[in-house]
Design a protein around this motif. Structure first.
Motif, PDB file in Angstrom:
ATOM      1  N   TYR A 197    -130.797  19.215 -21.486  1.00  0.00           N
ATOM      2  CA  TYR A 197    -131.668  18.184 -20.932  1.00  0.00           C
ATOM      3  C   TYR A 197    -131.963  17.121 -21.989  1.00  0.00           C
ATOM      4  O   TYR A 197    -131.967  17.396 -23.195  1.00  0.00           O
ATOM      5  N   LYS A 198    -132.217  15.929 -21.535  1.00  0.00           N
ATOM      6  CA  LYS A 198    -132.630  14.849 -22.430  1.00  0.00           C
ATOM      7  C   LYS A 198    -134.143  14.900 -22.586  1.00  0.00           C
ATOM      8  O   LYS A 198    -134.876  14.876 -21.598  1.00  0.00           O
ATOM      9  N   GLY A 199    -134.587  14.993 -23.825  1.00  0.00           N
ATOM     10  CA  GLY A 199    -136.017  14.966 -24.107  1.00  0.00           C
ATOM     11  C   GLY A 199    -136.393  13.607 -24.649  1.00  0.00           C
ATOM     12  O   GLY A 199    -135.763  13.085 -25.568  1.00  0.00           O
ATOM     13  N   GLY A 241    -140.019   6.515 -27.990  1.00  0.00           N
ATOM     14  CA  GLY A 241    -138.779   6.016 -27.412  1.00  0.00           C
ATOM     15  C   GLY A 241    -137.538   6.713 -27.900  1.00  0.00           C
ATOM     16  O   GLY A 241    -136.455   6.519 -27.339  1.00  0.00           O
ATOM     17  N   LEU A 242    -137.640   7.520 -28.952  1.00  0.00           N
ATOM     18  CA  LEU A 242    -136.498   8.280 -29.434  1.00  0.00           C
ATOM     19  C   LEU A 242    -136.192   9.432 -28.484  1.00  0.00           C
ATOM     20  O   LEU A 242    -137.065   9.878 -27.732  1.00  0.00           O
ATOM     21  N   SER A 243    -134.955   9.905 -28.532  1.00  0.00           N
ATOM     22  CA  SER A 243    -134.535  10.975 -27.630  1.00  0.00           C
ATOM     23  C   SER A 243    -133.966  12.141 -28.409  1.00  0.00           C
ATOM     24  O   SER A 243    -133.452  11.979 -29.518  1.00  0.00           O
ATOM     25  N   VAL A 244    -134.054  13.327 -27.822  1.00  0.00           N
ATOM     26  CA  VAL A 244    -133.441  14.530 -28.367  1.00  0.00           C
ATOM     27  C   VAL A 244    -132.733  15.245 -27.218  1.00  0.00           C
ATOM     28  O   VAL A 244    -132.932  14.910 -26.044  1.00  0.00           O
ATOM     29  N   ALA A 245    -131.897  16.212 -27.549  1.00  0.00           N
ATOM     30  CA  ALA A 245    -131.234  17.039 -26.543  1.00  0.00           C
ATOM     31  C   ALA A 245    -131.819  18.442 -26.607  1.00  0.00           C
ATOM     32  O   ALA A 245    -131.937  19.013 -27.693  1.00  0.00           O
ATOM     33  N   VAL A 246    -132.200  18.982 -25.469  1.00  0.00           N
ATOM     34  CA  VAL A 246    -132.805  20.314 -25.401  1.00  0.00           C
ATOM     35  C   VAL A 246    -131.868  21.238 -24.632  1.00  0.00           C
ATOM     36  O   VAL A 246    -131.571  21.001 -23.456  1.00  0.00           O
ATOM     37  N   LYS A 247    -131.391  22.261 -25.312  1.00  0.00           N
ATOM     38  CA  LYS A 247    -130.452  23.214 -24.725  1.00  0.00           C
ATOM     39  C   LYS A 247    -131.208  24.453 -24.271  1.00  0.00           C
ATOM     40  O   LYS A 247    -131.812  25.164 -25.072  1.00  0.00           O
ATOM     41  N   LEU A 279    -134.379  28.388 -26.340  1.00  0.00           N
ATOM     42  CA  LEU A 279    -133.978  26.984 -26.318  1.00  0.00           C
ATOM     43  C   LEU A 279    -133.679  26.490 -27.726  1.00  0.00           C
ATOM     44  O   LEU A 279    -134.184  27.025 -28.716  1.00  0.00           O
ATOM     45  N   LEU A 280    -132.861  25.442 -27.784  1.00  0.00           N
ATOM     46  CA  LEU A 280    -132.552  24.772 -29.039  1.00  0.00           C
ATOM     47  C   LEU A 280    -132.752  23.275 -28.845  1.00  0.00           C
ATOM     48  O   LEU A 280    -132.536  22.749 -27.740  1.00  0.00           O
ATOM     49  N   CYS A 281    -133.155  22.598 -29.908  1.00  0.00           N
ATOM     50  CA  CYS A 281    -133.385  21.159 -29.849  1.00  0.00           C
ATOM     51  C   CYS A 281    -132.467  20.478 -30.865  1.00  0.00           C
ATOM     52  O   CYS A 281    -132.428  20.868 -32.038  1.00  0.00           O
ATOM     53  N   PHE A 282    -131.714  19.459 -30.414  1.00  0.00           N
ATOM     54  CA  PHE A 282    -130.732  18.779 -31.252  1.00  0.00           C
ATOM     55  C   PHE A 282    -130.977  17.275 -31.259  1.00  0.00           C
ATOM     56  O   PHE A 282    -131.685  16.734 -30.397  1.00  0.00           O
ATOM     57  N   GLU A 283    -130.331  16.617 -32.223  1.00  0.00           N
ATOM     58  CA  GLU A 283    -130.254  15.165 -32.166  1.00  0.00           C
ATOM     59  C   GLU A 283    -129.549  14.777 -30.863  1.00  0.00           C
ATOM     60  O   GLU A 283    -128.675  15.501 -30.370  1.00  0.00           O
TER      61      GLU A 283
END
Length: 242
Positions: free
Chosen positions: A61-63, A68-74, A131-135
C-alpha cells in the motif's frame, strides 16, 4: 472502516510519524519498529485506493505522510508466511544498505485479540500483523526504454546483487517485479520475502522450493542447497527479458 484511536494511540502515532519523517531525511538511519496504528493511519486503514501491488506473500500500500512524502507499506498474508520467514526478511533488509537495494524504514510485528466471525458467530481470536515499511518507488520495469538506459539499469542490478553476495545474502526471487526504479531511473532490488542471510563459511538448505517459475535455477530443482549461483541464473533471465 477506519479504526477509532484513543488519545494515547494518537500520541504514539504522532511520535512514530515524526521518527519516520526523520528516517526519510537520514539515509544512514537504522530501520526501527513502527506501531500498527501508524501504518493504518498513513494507508487510510489499508484502503483499496492505496493498494499499489499484490503478490503471493503480501499486498503493498502507498502510505502518505503529512508533509506530502510517501512510503510503501508491505502487509504480509498471515497464512502464507511463517514467523521465521518474516524475521529472515527483516534481518536481510537491515544488513543490506546499498544504492541499488530498496531501503527499509521500519517493521511491525503485533499480535492481539480481535473479534472475528467464525461459523456465523463472532469469537475472540489472536490476530497477527506483520508489516514492513519502505521508501516509495513509483516506477517498475525497463521495457520500452532505449538501450543505453536499459544498460544502466542492468548495471545497477548487477551492482546491487554483487553487494548482496558480498554480505552473504541470497535473494532467491530475483525477477522483474522485484526490481523497482526511483525517479532518476536508478534500479533497486526489492522482494526479500524468501531471502536468506548466512555466515561466511555456513552452508544453508531449504526444505521447500520457492520462487518465481522461469527464474528458478535448474540446479535448485534437484538440490536443497542454497548458493549465490541461484541468483546468477535469475539475473541472466532478467537481462534476457530487459
Amino acid at each position: 472502516m477506519r479504526h477509532s484511536t484513543s488519545q494515547s494511540e494518537h500520541n504514539d502515532i504522532t511520535r512514530a510519524l515524526n521518527d519516520l519523517k526523520l528516517m526519510l531525511l537520514d539515509e544512514t538511519a537504522e530501520p526501527k519498529a513502527l506501531p500498527l496504528s501508524l501504518l493504518r493511519d498513513i494507508t487510510n486503514d489499508f484502503s483499496e485506493d492505496r493498494r499499489i501491488g499484490t503478490g503471493g506473500f503480501a499486498t503493498v500500500y502507498k502510505g502518505i505522510l503529512e508533509n506530502g512524502l510517501s512510503v510503501a507499506v508491505k502487509r504480509m498474508y498471515y497464512s502464507n508466511l511463517d514467523d521465521n520467514d518474516f524475521h529472515q526478511e527483516i534481518q536481510c533488509l537491515i544488513e543490506a544498505k546499498h544504492k541499488n537495494i530498496v531501503r527499509c524504514l521500519g517493521y511491525c510485528f503485533e499480535s492481539h485479540g480481535e473479534m472475528v466471525r467464525y461459523n456465523g458467530k463472532f469469537v475472540m481470536a489472536e490476530v497477527q500483523h506483520r508489516l514492513l515499511c519502505f521508501e516509495y518507488l513509483s516506477k517498475d520495469g525497463s521495457s520500452g526504454l532505449e538501450w543505453r538506459m536499459r544498460y544502466q539499469i542492468i548495471k545497477g542490478i548487477c551492482q546491487g546483487l554483487h553487494y548482496l553476495h558480498a554480505k552473504h545474502i541470497v535473494h532467491l526471487d530475483l525477477n522483474p517485479t522485484n526490481i523497482l526504479l526511483d525517479d532518476n531511473m536508478v534500479p533497486k532490488i526489492a522482494g526479500f520475502g524468501i531471502s536468506r542471510c548466512f555466515g561466511k563459511d555456513e552452508t544453508i538448505y531449504t526444505e521447500t522450493l520457492r520462487g518465481t517459475p522461469g527464474y528458478i535455477a535448474p540446479q535448485r530443482m534437484d538440490s536443497t542447497k542454497i548458493t549465490i549461483y541461484s541468483n546468477i541464473f535469475s539475473l541472466g533471465v532478467v537481462i534476457l527479458l530487459s
